[in-house]
Motif scaffolding. Structure first.
Motif, PDB file in Angstrom:
ATOM      1  N   HIS A   1       9.075   0.980  -3.497  1.00 37.99           N
ATOM      2  CA  HIS A   1       8.263   2.022  -3.084  1.00 37.99           C
ATOM      3  C   HIS A   1       8.905   3.200  -2.477  1.00 37.99           C
TER       4      HIS A   1
ATOM      5  N   LYS B   1       2.203  -2.778 -10.490  1.00 41.58           N
ATOM      6  CA  LYS B   1       1.152  -2.494  -9.894  1.00 41.58           C
ATOM      7  C   LYS B   1      -0.028  -3.701 -10.110  1.00 41.58           C
TER       8      LYS B   1
ATOM      9  N   THR C   1      -1.779  -6.058  -7.480  1.00 38.43           N
ATOM     10  CA  THR C   1      -3.125  -6.331  -7.298  1.00 38.43           C
ATOM     11  C   THR C   1      -3.731  -7.583  -7.437  1.00 38.43           C
TER      12      THR C   1
ATOM     13  N   HIS D   1      -2.827  -9.496  -4.142  1.00 43.38           N
ATOM     14  CA  HIS D   1      -3.814  -8.822  -3.160  1.00 43.38           C
ATOM     15  C   HIS D   1      -5.059  -9.558  -3.179  1.00 43.38           C
TER      16      HIS D   1
ATOM     17  N   ASP E   1     -10.807  -5.418   0.703  1.00 40.72           N
ATOM     18  CA  ASP E   1     -10.468  -4.013   1.213  1.00 40.72           C
ATOM     19  C   ASP E   1     -10.372  -4.039   2.608  1.00 40.72           C
TER      20      ASP E   1
ATOM     21  N   PHE F   1      -4.200  -4.618   3.644  1.00 37.86           N
ATOM     22  CA  PHE F   1      -3.722  -3.278   2.925  1.00 37.86           C
ATOM     23  C   PHE F   1      -2.055  -3.451   2.738  1.00 37.86           C
TER      24      PHE F   1
ATOM     25  N   THR G   1       1.524  -3.472   2.812  1.00 39.44           N
ATOM     26  CA  THR G   1       2.364  -2.767   3.912  1.00 39.44           C
ATOM     27  C   THR G   1       3.931  -2.810   3.693  1.00 39.44           C
TER      28      THR G   1
ATOM     29  N   SER H   1      -0.819   1.041   6.218  1.00 38.31           N
ATOM     30  CA  SER H   1      -0.534   0.928   4.596  1.00 38.31           C
ATOM     31  C   SER H   1       0.358   1.676   4.129  1.00 38.31           C
ATOM     32  N   ILE H   2       0.653   1.150   2.893  1.00 38.63           N
ATOM     33  CA  ILE H   2       1.564   2.088   2.159  1.00 38.63           C
ATOM     34  C   ILE H   2       0.907   2.035   0.648  1.00 38.63           C
ATOM     35  N   SER H   3       1.141   3.357  -0.234  1.00 42.85           N
ATOM     36  CA  SER H   3       0.692   3.394  -1.366  1.00 42.85           C
ATOM     37  C   SER H   3       1.519   2.771  -2.619  1.00 42.85           C
ATOM     38  N   ASP H   4       0.776   2.735  -3.537  1.00 44.17           N
ATOM     39  CA  ASP H   4       1.720   2.094  -4.803  1.00 44.17           C
ATOM     40  C   ASP H   4       2.865   3.113  -5.192  1.00 44.17           C
TER      41      ASP H   4
ATOM     42  N   SER I   1       5.409   5.186  -7.459  1.00 41.77           N
ATOM     43  CA  SER I   1       5.249   6.051  -8.665  1.00 41.77           C
ATOM     44  C   SER I   1       6.658   6.269  -8.912  1.00 41.77           C
TER      45      SER I   1
END
Ligand SMILES: O=C(O)CCC(=O)C(=O)O
Ligand SMILES: [Fe+2]
Length: 333
Positions: free
Chosen positions: A164, A196, A200, A203, A215, A218, A220, A327-330, A332
């Motif tokens: 990340h 990803k 998922t 998750h 949902d 998240f 992290t 939370s962190i995003s995917d 890229s």
């Protein structure tokens, strides 16, 4: 049990010099005609009277005393077997659709999660599954980890790489691999997509196994690849064998998951994952390629990784929080 049996049968049989015949308590005097001491005076032939009278005896005395001794030994063995026991929760060569163990959540964990509606697990515990991630997916991740780690590596036994942020152990510090020009040749969008997909799947498995909405949890930080060897530690980050609680070690962890990228007993020895439970019971997970272990991150799941003796161990830690602000995003690239 064999040892106990041996002790019992090897117990010396009591050599009882009988002065009295057991029956009727009658006196048996030595046969004067065969005695070498025939000339001894009569006093010597008088049987010795026990000071406190004849010893107590009751029917089947020997049987009873042996039963008591055996029961005592059983008790000792049983007590010792409860203390310091090791339970192998998931052996390397076994495959589990899912194997779980429920535990009571630590009070701190419950109190912290109460403020996040819908994020408290139905029960705390741990789950192992071997059917979530395919062998091909695991191979892709292992290659990503190896390629990135070739650009750095800790001087001690634990190297980490965070896809990340690009953080990679190098020497006793961290560098950002994305700032290196070689990065463009080792990372590609296909690999990131596979990452990803895997993230998922994990998750949803976490949400499903702990009975929470997907949902409400998240991804992290840190979520990272790890490489562990037997190289002596140079910094605290290398001491992966220290017992710890993830919620305390990593600020925002509420659910921890681990995906093992290679095999205990084949690619490395040592390096087993161990939960340290009550009464000194160790609950062990042997890493297996593609195996996912998921657990609540509170004090109910104190754990460590055994020191690696030989070879190199690879894993991916994927962590989840109930706190949306953490939370962190995917990743890229
Ligand atoms: O790699 C593992 O099996 C566990 C590592 C661990 O406990 C951690 O990173 O907190
Ligand atoms: Fe941990």
């Amino acid at each position: 049990m064999y040892i106990i049996y041996k002790i019992i049968i090897s117990m010396p049989k009591k050599q009882v010099k009988k002065t009295y015949c057991q029956h009727n308590n009658k006196e048996i005097l030595p046969d004067k005609s065969t005695s070498n001491n025939a000339n001894h005076n009569d006093r010597e032939n008088v049987p010795i009277q026990p000071k406190f009278g004849p010893a107590l005896s009751f029917p089947y005395q020997k049987i009873w005393s042996r039963c008591i001794l055996i029961s005592g030994l059983f008790l000792i063995v049983w007590f010792n077997s409860k203390q310091g026991k090791e339970i192998i929760f998931a052996k390397q060569h076994d495959t589990f659709l899912s194997r779980s163990q429920h535990l009571q959540c630590a009070p701190d964990y419950t109190n912290e999660l109460k403020i996040y509606p819908g994020c408290l697990p139905e029960k705390c515990g741990r789950i192992v599954t071997d059917n979530l991630i395919s062998s091909q997916e695991t191979d892709t991740l292992l290659q990503i980890a190896k390629n990135a780690m070739n650009l750095g590596g800790s001087d001690g036994g634990a190297t980490i790489f965070d896809l990340h942020t690009g953080a990679l152990s190098k020497g006793t510090k961290f560098i950002n691999v994305y700032a290196l020009k070689q990065a463009s040749s080792i990372f590609n969008s296909t690999d990131f997509n596979i990452y990803k997909i895997i993230k998922t799947k994990i998750h949803h498995a976490v949400a499903h196994h702990f009975g929470v909405d997907a949902d409400k949890i998240f991804l992290t930080k840190p979520t990272f690849f790890s490489r562990m060897t037997n190289t002596p530690a140079k910094t605290i980050h290398d001491k992966y064998w220290l017992p710890h609680i993830d919620k305390n070690t990593y600020e925002h962890f509420h659910y921890t998951s681990l995906l093992y990228l290679n095999d205990f007993g084949r690619d490395f020895d040592g390096g087993r994952f161990i939960f340290i439970d009550k009464n000194n019971v160790n609950t062990t997970i042997e890493p297996r390629k593609g195996r996912v272990s998921i657990f609540t991150s509170g004090a109910e799941n104190l754990h460590l990784v055994e020191r690696v003796n030989t070879g190199t161990r690879y894993a991916l830690t994927v962590s989840f929080t109930c706190n949306i602000n953490a939370s962190i995003s995917d990743p890229s690239y």
